[in-house]
Design a protein around this motif. Structure first.
Motif, PDB file in Angstrom:
ATOM      1  N   GLN A 148       0.824  -1.206   0.000  1.00  0.00           N
ATOM      2  CA  GLN A 148       0.000   0.000   0.000  1.00  0.00           C
ATOM      3  C   GLN A 148       0.861   1.260   0.000  1.00  0.00           C
ATOM      4  N   LEU A 149       1.899   1.283   0.837  1.00  0.00           N
ATOM      5  CA  LEU A 149       2.771   2.446   0.891  1.00  0.00           C
ATOM      6  C   LEU A 149       3.502   2.646  -0.430  1.00  0.00           C
ATOM      7  N   ALA A 150       3.938   1.546  -1.040  1.00  0.00           N
ATOM      8  CA  ALA A 150       4.625   1.631  -2.319  1.00  0.00           C
ATOM      9  C   ALA A 150       3.699   2.159  -3.413  1.00  0.00           C
ATOM     10  N   ASP A 151       2.468   1.685  -3.441  1.00  0.00           N
ATOM     11  CA  ASP A 151       1.515   2.138  -4.452  1.00  0.00           C
ATOM     12  C   ASP A 151       1.262   3.638  -4.336  1.00  0.00           C
ATOM     13  N   GLU A 152       1.130   4.129  -3.107  1.00  0.00           N
ATOM     14  CA  GLU A 152       0.890   5.557  -2.914  1.00  0.00           C
ATOM     15  C   GLU A 152       2.115   6.377  -3.308  1.00  0.00           C
ATOM     16  N   TRP A 153       3.298   5.893  -2.949  1.00  0.00           N
ATOM     17  CA  TRP A 153       4.530   6.590  -3.331  1.00  0.00           C
ATOM     18  C   TRP A 153       4.681   6.615  -4.845  1.00  0.00           C
ATOM     19  N   TRP A 154       4.426   5.486  -5.485  1.00  0.00           N
ATOM     20  CA  TRP A 154       4.581   5.352  -6.929  1.00  0.00           C
ATOM     21  C   TRP A 154       3.642   6.307  -7.682  1.00  0.00           C
ATOM     22  N   THR A 155       2.414   6.387  -7.206  1.00  0.00           N
ATOM     23  CA  THR A 155       1.441   7.278  -7.833  1.00  0.00           C
ATOM     24  C   THR A 155       1.835   8.736  -7.639  1.00  0.00           C
ATOM     25  N   ALA A 156       2.298   9.072  -6.443  1.00  0.00           N
ATOM     26  CA  ALA A 156       2.709  10.454  -6.168  1.00  0.00           C
ATOM     27  C   ALA A 156       3.896  10.859  -7.023  1.00  0.00           C
ATOM     28  N   ARG A 157       4.834   9.948  -7.219  1.00  0.00           N
ATOM     29  CA  ARG A 157       6.010  10.311  -8.016  1.00  0.00           C
ATOM     30  C   ARG A 157       5.638  10.624  -9.457  1.00  0.00           C
ATOM     31  N   HIS A 158       4.597   9.973  -9.964  1.00  0.00           N
ATOM     32  CA  HIS A 158       4.153  10.263 -11.320  1.00  0.00           C
ATOM     33  C   HIS A 158       3.264  11.505 -11.367  1.00  0.00           C
ATOM     34  N   LYS A 159       2.569  11.783 -10.281  1.00  0.00           N
ATOM     35  CA  LYS A 159       1.671  12.934 -10.267  1.00  0.00           C
ATOM     36  C   LYS A 159       2.441  14.242 -10.141  1.00  0.00           C
ATOM     37  N   PHE A 160       3.436  14.258  -9.266  1.00  0.00           N
ATOM     38  CA  PHE A 160       4.215  15.476  -9.046  1.00  0.00           C
ATOM     39  C   PHE A 160       5.484  15.386  -9.896  1.00  0.00           C
ATOM     40  N   ALA A 161       5.448  16.025 -11.027  1.00  0.00           N
ATOM     41  CA  ALA A 161       6.538  15.889 -11.999  1.00  0.00           C
ATOM     42  C   ALA A 161       7.539  17.029 -11.906  1.00  0.00           C
ATOM     43  N   ASP A 162       7.554  17.746 -10.779  1.00  0.00           N
ATOM     44  CA  ASP A 162       8.451  18.889 -10.648  1.00  0.00           C
ATOM     45  C   ASP A 162       9.776  18.527  -9.995  1.00  0.00           C
ATOM     46  N   GLY A 163       9.993  17.242  -9.748  1.00  0.00           N
ATOM     47  CA  GLY A 163      11.281  16.809  -9.213  1.00  0.00           C
ATOM     48  C   GLY A 163      11.368  16.759  -7.708  1.00  0.00           C
ATOM     49  N   ARG A 164      10.333  17.196  -6.998  1.00  0.00           N
ATOM     50  CA  ARG A 164      10.378  17.126  -5.540  1.00  0.00           C
ATOM     51  C   ARG A 164      10.322  15.662  -5.082  1.00  0.00           C
ATOM     52  N   PRO A 165      11.192  15.264  -4.162  1.00  0.00           N
ATOM     53  CA  PRO A 165      11.155  13.877  -3.672  1.00  0.00           C
ATOM     54  C   PRO A 165       9.890  13.621  -2.862  1.00  0.00           C
ATOM     55  N   VAL A 166       9.516  12.342  -2.784  1.00  0.00           N
ATOM     56  CA  VAL A 166       8.311  11.930  -2.069  1.00  0.00           C
ATOM     57  C   VAL A 166       8.718  11.110  -0.843  1.00  0.00           C
TER      58      VAL A 166
END
Length: 273
Positions: free
Chosen positions: A117-135
């Motif tokens: 679950q944590l990985a899925d949320e991280w993975w989705t966030a990394r694709h959603k926020f494309a400005d380079g900020r780490p998650v």
């Protein structure tokens, strides 16, 4: 519980009373933390004790937004064998230099956090926020032995990310930043970070403590019988007897500038709308 109500997260019993569940607890605590000045909220959420696997070297400066239960579409670049349509973290806080996902569970000392679950949320966030900020991901509650289980939780998440990315994910351990805090420790960190000469911050702390207690979170150590045996009967029968078994670093709820709730607001541990 405003945000839980606004997002349709409250559940009701047969009498129409809101049940005290995971989402009501998340809303009760974090919507109040969001009212804090940016530097105080940052001090709480990025305290080194929450991030033992990778303590933050640099802290954010400002809070840009706080979003409860965002519904994110599943990344199209993910391997076709994964058929998810969306993910819904409990809370997402955008800072000036990073994104923080909060995944909260109901009970301390109960193993209910899952790496997938944590990985899925991280993975989705990394694709959603494309400005380079780490998650980063902060797991709240849901581990029985955090010192041992947090590393296992991170390993499970890394394995999931490796399967999702088909080689795209950089699987260095520091790439997936994972922290943990129990509800009780979150309260203690909040108390430590606040200025107790500020009545409005005392009222906020009292609200958080009251909300945690009503959800069954123990803020003090349990009172053991062997401790009672050392006390005189005249002391034990006093209405203030429990004060003798309190932790010295946990004050009574009710400080200067405190705020009180009318007695009939709570009934049998259930909030009334």
């Amino acid at each position: 519980m405003l945000h839980a109500k606004l997002h349709g997260k409250l559940r009701y019993d047969a009498e129409g009373n809101a049940k005290l569940l995971e989402d009501s607890l998340t809303s009760t605590v974090f919507e109040r933390l969001a009212y804090l000045p940016d530097d105080r909220l940052i001090a709480i959420l990025f305290d080194p004790s929450l991030w033992p696997l990778h303590p933050p070297l640099i802290l954010p400066v400002s809070v840009e937004s706080v979003t409860f239960w965002p519904l994110w579409a599943w990344p199209k670049t993910t391997t076709p064998t994964v058929t998810r349509r969306s993910t819904e973290p409990d809370l997402v806080i955008e800072f000036d230099d990073r994104i923080l996902i909060v995944e909260a569970k109901r009970h301390d000392e109960t193993p209910t956090q899952f790496g997938n679950q944590l990985a899925d949320e991280w993975w989705t966030a990394r694709h959603k926020f494309a400005d380079g900020r780490p998650v980063s991901v902060l797991a709240v509650s849901g581990l029985r032995d955090p010192k041992r289980e947090l590393e296992i939780l991170k390993r499970d998440a890394l394995n999931r990310l490796a399967a999702l990315s088909r080689g795209e994910f950089d699987d260095r351990p520091e790439t997936f930043d994972l922290g943990y805090v129990s509800w009780r420790d979150l309260y203690l960190l909040t108390r430590k970070a606040l200025s107790h000469d500020r009545p409005e911050q005392n009222r906020l702390l009292e609200d958080i403590g009251s909300g945690l207690i009503r959800h069954g979170v123990r803020l003090t150590e349990p009172c053991w019988l062997d401790g009672m045996q050392k006390m005189d009967w005249s002391t034990l029968k006093s209405p203030f007897a429990t004060d003798h078994f309190r932790r010295s670093d946990l004050p009574f709820l009710g400080l200067q500038g405190g705020m009180r709730t009318c007695p009939n607001f709570f009934r049998e541990g259930i909030f009334h709308d």
